[in-house]
Structures are given as structure tokens and as C-alpha cells.
Scaffold this motif. Structure first.
Motif, short mmCIF file in Angstrom:
data_model
loop_
_atom_site.label_atom_id
_atom_site.label_comp_id
_atom_site.label_asym_id
_atom_site.label_seq_id
_atom_site.Cartn_x
_atom_site.Cartn_y
_atom_site.Cartn_z
N ASP A 278 0.35 -1.08 0.08
CA ASP A 278 0.25 -0.14 0.04
C ASP A 278 0.75 1.50 -0.17
OD1 ASP A 278 -3.10 -1.37 0.09
OD2 ASP A 278 -2.15 -1.91 2.25
N ALA A 279 2.24 1.76 -1.00
CA ALA A 279 2.99 2.44 -0.39
C ALA A 279 2.41 3.58 -0.95
CB ALA A 279 4.48 2.25 0.27
N ASP A 280 3.07 4.50 -1.41
CA ASP A 280 3.36 5.62 -2.21
C ASP A 280 4.76 5.22 -3.46
OD1 ASP A 280 2.88 7.54 -4.13
OD2 ASP A 280 2.22 9.24 -2.69
N CYS A 281 4.78 4.49 -4.22
CA CYS A 281 5.70 4.76 -5.08
C CYS A 281 6.59 5.61 -5.42
CB CYS A 281 5.17 3.78 -6.82
SG CYS A 281 4.84 1.96 -6.26
N HIS A 282 6.18 6.90 -5.65
CA HIS A 282 6.53 8.06 -6.44
C HIS A 282 6.89 8.96 -5.38
CE1 HIS A 282 4.14 7.91 -10.49
NE2 HIS A 282 3.37 7.37 -9.81
N ALA A 283 6.61 8.61 -4.00
CA ALA A 283 6.88 9.21 -3.02
C ALA A 283 8.44 8.56 -2.38
CB ALA A 283 5.70 9.49 -1.65
N ILE A 284 8.45 7.25 -2.27
CA ILE A 284 9.82 6.43 -2.14
C ILE A 284 10.51 6.74 -2.84
CG2 ILE A 284 10.24 4.21 -1.73
CD1 ILE A 284 7.79 3.41 -0.65
N ARG A 285 9.91 6.42 -4.44
CA ARG A 285 10.77 7.07 -5.31
C ARG A 285 12.13 8.18 -4.99
NH1 ARG A 285 10.79 10.58 -9.65
NH2 ARG A 285 8.60 10.30 -9.69
N ARG A 286 10.96 9.49 -4.91
CA ARG A 286 11.23 10.82 -4.53
C ARG A 286 13.09 10.52 -3.63
NH1 ARG A 286 6.41 12.26 -6.84
NH2 ARG A 286 5.53 12.33 -4.15
N SER A 287 12.22 9.60 -2.37
CA SER A 287 12.94 9.87 -1.12
C SER A 287 14.14 9.09 -1.19
CB SER A 287 11.89 8.83 -0.14
OG SER A 287 11.74 7.93 -0.15
N LEU A 288 14.51 8.14 -2.28
CA LEU A 288 15.16 7.55 -2.39
C LEU A 288 16.56 8.04 -3.66
CD1 LEU A 288 14.27 3.65 -3.57
CD2 LEU A 288 15.58 4.65 -1.30
N GLU A 289 15.91 8.90 -4.41
CA GLU A 289 16.99 9.87 -5.23
C GLU A 289 17.49 10.33 -4.22
OE1 GLU A 289 13.86 9.73 -8.96
OE2 GLU A 289 13.95 11.39 -8.04
N GLN A 290 16.37 11.60 -3.63
CA GLN A 290 17.06 12.13 -2.50
C GLN A 290 18.22 11.80 -1.33
OE1 GLN A 290 16.12 15.79 -2.16
NE2 GLN A 290 17.53 15.64 -1.10
N LEU A 291 17.91 10.33 -1.32
CA LEU A 291 18.82 9.86 -0.23
C LEU A 291 20.47 9.65 -1.26
CD1 LEU A 291 20.17 7.63 2.00
CD2 LEU A 291 18.55 6.19 0.55
N LEU A 292 20.12 8.85 -2.17
CA LEU A 292 21.41 8.57 -2.84
C LEU A 292 21.99 10.47 -3.35
CD1 LEU A 292 19.85 6.58 -5.66
CD2 LEU A 292 21.30 5.61 -4.19
N ARG A 293 21.58 11.55 -3.69
CA ARG A 293 22.63 12.34 -3.73
C ARG A 293 23.01 13.43 -2.60
NH1 ARG A 293 17.45 14.03 -6.65
NH2 ARG A 293 16.34 15.12 -5.14
N ASP A 294 22.07 13.08 -1.68
CA ASP A 294 23.08 14.26 -0.81
C ASP A 294 24.03 12.75 -0.01
OD1 ASP A 294 21.36 15.80 -0.85
OD2 ASP A 294 19.49 15.29 0.77
N GLN A 295 23.60 11.08 0.59
CA GLN A 295 24.76 10.69 0.90
C GLN A 295 25.80 10.10 -0.23
OE1 GLN A 295 22.55 8.34 3.83
NE2 GLN A 295 24.30 6.94 3.83
N PHE A 296 25.60 9.45 -1.06
CA PHE A 296 26.79 9.55 -2.17
C PHE A 296 26.75 10.02 -3.38
CE2 PHE A 296 24.01 5.57 0.35
CZ PHE A 296 25.52 5.59 0.67
#
Length: 327
Positions: A278-296
Motif C-alpha cells: 500500500d506504499a506510495d511508489c512516487h514518494a518512495i522513489r523521490r526519497s530514494l533519489e534524495q538519499l542517493l544525492r545527499d549521502q552518495f
């Protein structure tokens, strides 16, 4: 090139491509600055090369004329780098979807190959001079070497301000740096020859410079081959990236994870991500993109995000049941 797909949200599929805003603009600014630095270094090298040729002809010095030939290879490396900068700024098209960014990697590889060949040739010549040392005009060699040191320090200082993450720029920088080492070695050898008359000092200094050339050429080859083989960035552990993504809330699984570099400093990541039903695919994708930009510092990503599917009932024969009977 990009192809857009429209997916029905009920099928819970989200396939998205992310690229950091302003990347092309900052790259253009960097390329313009690099072009200026390379041009200044090229003018310095060409001017001193012409000076060496004139002095070499007047003094009948084969050593100075040979060094002018070495300076010519430096100038060639700088000209190649300037050509590559123009190539990588060409827009991408249907046949070259990433443009010609990889040209700078090929330039770095070419510069590395030239350094390796020069290192071998200088080693051969130095060994022959150790066996049969020629008479060296110590004072003339020392004066020209001192001027060469100053010119190459300025050229190296200028290129050090350019983007050395680029193998294109780094290749030219290594050419200038090894030439600086060569002049330092020649200067020391000239002083020794003036003070002691030990002509073999020139050959010994040349062997030390050849070792530095071979080392620089090897490192350039290693870096360029890693990029061309699409290896992961050396400073980034792929497993660490994968676990960071998998630990994101509502992410169930990350697989088909690929991480490589288009050019050094330009990492690219693709992955298939499964999230809670039941998760929001779009929201999770955006959070993953932010994680990859900020951390790596991974700004170029392609993530396919899907919902996990219900486990289907499966029936498996036990080993003790024996082979199936004929129908």
C-alpha cells in the motif's frame, strides 16, 4: 534520448529517471574554465619549446633538441584536451544518448599510453648513456633547466585549478608534472656535472624521471580502464548503497542494482525496487533519489519501483515420495 511511458496507478508501477537540476549548466561553466587553463598552459609550453629549439641549434645541443621534442608531446596532449572539451559539449542525439562525454576518458587513456611509451624510451636512452656517457654542456643545460622549471611550475599551477576529476585534464596535468620533474632532475644533474664533471648524472636523473612517467601513465591507464569497463566508483561501496536503499521505510527489496561512471565524478545508478503493497511508489522513489544525492553524491539515477506481489501457493514433491506414476 528519453522514452516516456504512462502507467496505470492500480498496477502499482513507477519507472522514473532522475537527473540533478543545474548539472548541464555547471558542467558548461567548468568546461569553459578548463579551456582557459589549458590554453594558458599550451601557450607557455609552446613558447618555451620554441626557445629550446633556438638555443639547441645555436649550442649544437642534441639534449636540448630532444627535450624540445618531449615538450612537443606535452603540447600535443594539451591540444587533444582542448579538442575533447569541445567534443563533450556536443548535444546528445539518437546515436549518442550520453553525448561524447566518454571522449575525455579516451583522452586520458591516450595520454597515459604516451607517458608509458616515453618512459620506456627515456629508460632505454638513459641506460645507453650510462654505458657510454656523452660529454654534457653542464652550464647550458643547467640554465635552460632552471627556466624550464619556472615555466612548468606556472603551467602546473594553472592546470591544478582546472577540474582534475576529468581524465582529460588530469592526463595533460600529468604530462606537465612529469616534464617539471624532468627539468628538476636535469637541473640537479647539470649542477653535479659543473661541480664534479660526472657526466653520468644526466642519465641517472633521466632514469628517475622515466620511473615517474611510467607510474603516471599506469595510473591514468588504470583509471580510464575502470571507467570503460563500467566499474563502480572506487570511493563508493555498492553494497553500502544497496543497504542504505533497502533500509528506507516501506522498501521491501532492492535488486538489479548497477552502479558505474560515465566519466570520473559522474556516477550513474539503476535499480529495481520493491515496496510495501500500500506504499506510495512516487514518494518512495523521490526519497530514494534524495538519499542517493545527499549521502552518495549520485545525481543520475533510473529507479523502477513496484509493489510487492502476494505469494502464490506452490506445491512441491517431497524427495521420499518417489518418481511420479504414469497416467
Amino acid at each position: 534520448m528519453s522514452v516516456a511511458h504512462t502507467h496505470d496507478h492500480d498496477q502499482a508501477h513507477d519507472h522514473a529517471h532522475s537527473h540533478a537540476q543545474g548539472h548541464h549548466h555547471s558542467h558548461a561553466l567548468s568546461a569553459d574554465a578548463d579551456r582557459r587553463y589549458l590554453t594558458v598552459a599550451l601557450v607557455l609550453i609552446l613558447s618555451f619549446m620554441a626557445f629550446e629549439v633556438v638555443v639547441g641549434i645555436i649550442a649544437h645541443s642534441l639534449a636540448l633538441l630532444s627535450d624540445a621534442g618531449h615538450m612537443l608531446t606535452d603540447a600535443g596532449a594539451l591540444i587533444l584536451s582542448l579538442i575533447v572539451i569541445r567534443l563533450v559539449q556536443q548535444p546528445s542525439g539518437e546515436g549518442l544518448t550520453y553525448g561524447m562525454r566518454r571522449a575525455e576518458v579516451l583522452s586520458g587513456q591516450a595520454n597515459g599510453a604516451v607517458l608509458l611509451v616515453l618512459g620506456v624510451l627515456v629508460s632505454y636512452e638513459a641506460i645507453s648513456r650510462l654505458i657510454h656517457p656523452p660529454e654534457v654542456a653542464g652550464m647550458l643545460v643547467t640554465v635552460v633547466a632552471a627556466i624550464g622549471i619556472v615555466i612548468n611550475i606556472i603551467a602546473a599551477w594553472v592546470l591544478a585549478k582546472a577540474n582534475r576529476e576529468s581524465l582529460n585534464v588530469e592526463g595533460s596535468f600529468q604530462h606537465i608534472l612529469t616534464d617539471l620533474y624532468a627539468f628538476v632532475g636535469t637541473f640537479i644533474a647539470g649542477v653535479i656535472i659543473i661541480m664534479t664533471g660526472f657526466d653520468r648524472a644526466d642519465a641517472i636523473a633521466s632514469l628517475a624521471v622515466a620511473a615517474l612517467m611510467i607510474r603516471s601513465g599506469y595510473l591514468l591507464q588504470r583509471k580510464s580502464i575502470r571507467v570503460l569497463l563500467e566499474s563502480a566508483p572506487e570511493a563508493t561501496a555498492v553494497s553500502e548503497v544497496g543497504w542504505a536503499m533497502a533500509r528506507t521505510p516501506l522498501v521491501s527489496q532492492v535488486h538489479d542494482l548497477h552502479l558505474w561512471e560515465l566519466t570520473p565524478g559522474t556516477p550513474i545508478l539503476t535499480a529495481h525496487v520493491l515496496v510495501a503493497k500500500d506504499a506510495d511508489c512516487h514518494a518512495i522513489r523521490r526519497s530514494l533519489e534524495q538519499l542517493l544525492r545527499d549521502q552518495f553524491r549520485i545525481a543520475h539515477t533510473t529507479l523502477q519501483v513496484d509493489h510487492t506481489q502476494d505469494q502464490l501457493l506452490s506445491i512441491t514433491r517431497r524427495p521420499d515420495q518417489g518418481p511420479p506414476r504414469d497416467c
